[in-house]
Every structure is written in structure tokens, then in C-alpha cells.
Enzyme design. Sequence first.
Site, short mmCIF file in Angstrom:
data_model
loop_
_atom_site.label_atom_id
_atom_site.label_comp_id
_atom_site.label_asym_id
_atom_site.label_seq_id
_atom_site.Cartn_x
_atom_site.Cartn_y
_atom_site.Cartn_z
N SER A 80 51.98 -20.60 58.56
CA SER A 80 50.61 -19.91 58.42
C SER A 80 49.70 -20.96 58.57
O SER A 80 48.54 -20.87 58.42
CB SER A 80 50.60 -19.56 56.80
OG SER A 80 51.20 -18.44 56.70
N THR A 182 48.36 -20.29 53.59
CA THR A 182 47.11 -21.33 53.93
C THR A 182 47.47 -22.39 53.14
O THR A 182 47.50 -22.13 51.74
CB THR A 182 45.87 -20.14 53.53
OG1 THR A 182 46.04 -19.24 54.75
CG2 THR A 182 44.96 -20.97 53.92
N THR A 200 44.22 -22.61 58.01
CA THR A 200 45.26 -21.74 58.39
C THR A 200 45.28 -21.33 59.57
O THR A 200 44.39 -21.48 60.51
CB THR A 200 44.60 -20.53 57.31
OG1 THR A 200 45.59 -19.58 57.55
CG2 THR A 200 43.38 -20.09 57.89
N ARG A 210 39.94 -11.97 65.49
CA ARG A 210 39.94 -12.01 64.06
C ARG A 210 39.56 -13.23 63.30
O ARG A 210 40.41 -14.66 63.63
CB ARG A 210 41.07 -11.29 63.28
CG ARG A 210 40.73 -11.15 61.97
CD ARG A 210 41.69 -12.06 61.09
NE ARG A 210 41.63 -11.66 59.72
CZ ARG A 210 42.13 -12.67 58.77
NH1 ARG A 210 42.58 -13.79 59.15
NH2 ARG A 210 42.20 -12.26 57.51
N THR A 233 43.50 -18.16 48.75
CA THR A 233 44.43 -17.74 49.72
C THR A 233 44.76 -16.23 49.59
O THR A 233 44.54 -15.83 48.49
CB THR A 233 45.62 -18.70 49.56
OG1 THR A 233 46.85 -18.43 50.41
CG2 THR A 233 46.12 -18.50 47.94
N GLY A 234 45.33 -15.65 50.82
CA GLY A 234 46.02 -14.35 50.80
C GLY A 234 44.92 -13.61 51.60
O GLY A 234 44.46 -14.11 52.74
#
Length: 320
Positions: A80, A182, A200, A210, A233-234
Site C-alpha cells: 500500500s 498506508t 501511500t 484518483r 488510514t482507510g
Amino acid sequence: MGILGISLIPNCAPSLEKKETREKNINPNSKEGLPIVISTWFHGLEANKVAMAIIQKDGKAIDAVEQGVMTAEADPENTSVGLGGLPDRDGNVTLDACIMDETGNCGSVSFLQNIKHPISVARKVMEDTPHVMLSGAGALQFALAHGFQEENLLTEKSKIAWEKWKKESKYQPIINIENHDTIGLLAIDKQGNIAGACTTSGLAYKMHGRVGDSPIIGAGMFVDNEVGGACATGMGEAVLKTLGSFLVVELMRQGASPQEACEEAVKRITKKQNYKDFQIGYLAINKKGEHGAYCIHKGFNYALSQGEKNEMYDANFYHQ
Ligand code: SD4
């Protein structure tokens, strides 16, 4: 209003009732102590080690956060971040990163390709340009002009994973709750100064172009030397919609503990968005060296280094 619905009145003294609520909610691992380094996920242990070694030699937090997260960027096993990051749906590894120092200076790159250490490019943007963000081809041009080398970041392992994904090409940008990492890292040095970094390769198989939350100052990461710092994060879209890290720092400015602030930031997301299929985790520290960590679903962990210790902890979570 309960403490987690903190009113926006500056300097309002916490009531007794609020204090009790806070003590109940406090992260059991929370303790004071400076210097402090905290970072997301298991790779945070190595990153913290590098960052804390710099701080223990009287180094600056800004150097510590940069060099700390570089360990994850350079690790090909980490899918990641940086080298070995899973590509977008077209097979390109595209990188997002940001960095911020104790004076409020910050730099960021987004949609950057073929550079192993985007965090260092972000720092250069901060230090050598009048801008905050550079993106895509412009960020690459800037990096090359500053001596960074272009290299292929798509490892064999990531390429195989992408080719497997391509067979179905199911474009569902849903993060596997257990499989994203990340790195966001926050540090306060011996001078009491704070800095933060976040880097990340973003969501695997995202649309080309993106950009997530990680390079957006105030979304993926934010620090304020008067208050503390936060990182996320996420699923970046959910963090972007709520400008989560800025929110966490502002809640702390108004008196929330780091733990309370992280919980409130998660609740802003769960109130409005269908959170069942995605994960968000926040980390926060304040200037006393207390920390907080909270996530939507079980499974988010973080590395905390204070004093001699550098250990993993599981964050408390919202969805029981
Ligand atoms: C993103 N927030 O690009 C990043 C992804 C992430 O752990 O945090 N993965 O949306």
C-alpha cells in the site's frame, strides 16, 4: 451535549460530567510522555524505530517523520506504500504523500509515479517552492529536477496480483478491512515540536488519476504545534468528506482528549455514510504526549514509541 458532540465554543472549560465521560472513554493505553512517535499499522514499528532514533539524538521531528515513513516506502512487501504498492486498474502505481512541520509549513504530492520516496518530494515542495501541492506529471518533473531517480515501482508480486484482479476487473473500491496499510506517522521531538507525514499508493485498482485523503493536508494528516496532530488510514473518500485529521486537531484544541477526538471523527463518518464495507482509522497525539486511536471496524492497529518502548496496540472500534 455529550463530550463527543463537543460544542464549538472556544476555551469552554470542561464540566465535571464531561470529565467523567472522558475518563471512561480514555484509551487504556493512553499515557503521557515526550518525546513520542506514533504510526499506523504493523510497519509502524520499524518506522517508529528510525524516527525515535533521530529524536533521541536531538534530531528534529520533521526529519524523524520523513525518515520514519521512508522505511515503509522502500519496503517491497508493503503493498500500500511506495515500492511494491498495488497499482491502479490500468497497472500504474500512483503515489500520494504529505508532510507538515511545527511552523505549519507543509508540502504534498499526489498522483506521482515512478518515484520511490514521494514523502521526500513532498518535503522539497514544502521547502523549495511557494506551493503546497504538486500533482501528476508536474510533480514528477519537479522531482527529477531535484535529483530524484525514476524507477519502476510495480514489483512482480504486485503485477501478478493486478493481473489476477484484471480477470474479473470488478471495480469496487472497497478496502479489504484487514488489508490496507498506508503509513501515517506523528512525532514530537525533545524540543516539544511536532511534525507529521503520510504516504501511500492509495486504494488498489482505483481509477487512474484518483487521489485519496493521504496527500490532502487536513484530511490524511494535520499537525498544529499549539495543539497536537492527527493522521488517518482507510477509505480516503470518507476521510476527505469530513476533513478528518483537521477535525481531530480542532476537537483537541477545544479540550477533547486525543481519544475523544478520534472517536468523534469516526462518528462523523458513521452518522452519514454506509460504513459497513470500509475501514477508517485515526491516530492522534496532543502536546502532553497523550495519544488516541479509534477505528470503525476491529482490526486497526498502531505502533507507539514512548521512552524505551516501541509496541503495537489494537485500536478501539465503533462497530461491535
Ligand atoms: C487512500 N487512505 O488512498 C488511503 C488508503 C489507505 O491504508 O489508507 N490505506 O484512500
